[in-house]
Design a protein around this motif. Structure first.
Motif, mmCIF file in Angstrom:
data_model
loop_
_atom_site.group_PDB
_atom_site.id
_atom_site.type_symbol
_atom_site.label_atom_id
_atom_site.label_comp_id
_atom_site.label_asym_id
_atom_site.label_seq_id
_atom_site.Cartn_x
_atom_site.Cartn_y
_atom_site.Cartn_z
ATOM 1 N N SER A 26 9.813 65.170 -44.099
ATOM 2 C CA SER A 26 8.589 64.354 -44.138
ATOM 3 C C SER A 26 7.411 65.139 -44.699
ATOM 4 O O SER A 26 6.439 64.544 -45.150
ATOM 5 N N VAL A 40 6.752 57.390 -50.580
ATOM 6 C CA VAL A 40 6.025 57.018 -49.370
ATOM 7 C C VAL A 40 6.968 56.440 -48.311
ATOM 8 O O VAL A 40 6.865 56.774 -47.133
ATOM 9 N N TYR A 44 8.818 59.156 -46.647
ATOM 10 C CA TYR A 44 7.913 59.897 -45.762
ATOM 11 C C TYR A 44 7.761 59.156 -44.439
ATOM 12 O O TYR A 44 7.867 59.741 -43.369
ATOM 13 N N ASP A 45 7.519 57.849 -44.494
ATOM 14 C CA ASP A 45 7.359 57.049 -43.279
ATOM 15 C C ASP A 45 8.636 57.053 -42.445
ATOM 16 O O ASP A 45 8.586 57.123 -41.216
ATOM 17 N N ASP A 97 8.944 60.492 -40.824
ATOM 18 C CA ASP A 97 7.889 60.620 -39.835
ATOM 19 C C ASP A 97 8.255 59.830 -38.577
ATOM 20 O O ASP A 97 8.049 60.300 -37.451
ATOM 21 N N GLY A 98 8.823 58.656 -38.755
ATOM 22 C CA GLY A 98 9.295 57.868 -37.617
ATOM 23 C C GLY A 98 10.434 58.546 -36.885
ATOM 24 O O GLY A 98 10.510 58.510 -35.648
#
Length: 80
Positions: free
Chosen positions: A30, A37, A40-41, A44-45
């Motif tokens: 991430s 994007v 990345y999300d 990150d989750g």
């Protein structure tokens, strides 16, 4: 399934170690600025989910179920 607290704690530590490695991998992915994007999300989750499970496993360490209702040598009978 673990049969006593020490076996359960050993198993929880193994799970925590595994999840921390997975958390590191997802966290590194991430942090990559070249990632899209959506990726990345996603990562990150994943790191957030790993953190929640790791914290829950740490919460369970040393806990074997219901607590005793009375501690020995502290009941009314022990006052004599």
């Amino acid at each position: 399934m673990a049969t006593n607290v020490s076996e359960k704690d050993k198993t929880l530590h193994e799970v925590i170690d595994f999840l921390e490695k997975e958390w590191d991998a997802a966290n590194n992915a991430s942090d990559n600025p070249d990632e899209e994007v959506l990726k990345y999300d996603f990562y990150d989750g994943m790191t957030t989910a790993y953190e929640h499970v790791i914290n829950y496993c740490r919460h369970l360490l040393g806990y074997s179920g219901s607590m005793p209702s009375e501690v020995s040598n502290q009941s009314e009978d022990a006052k004599e």
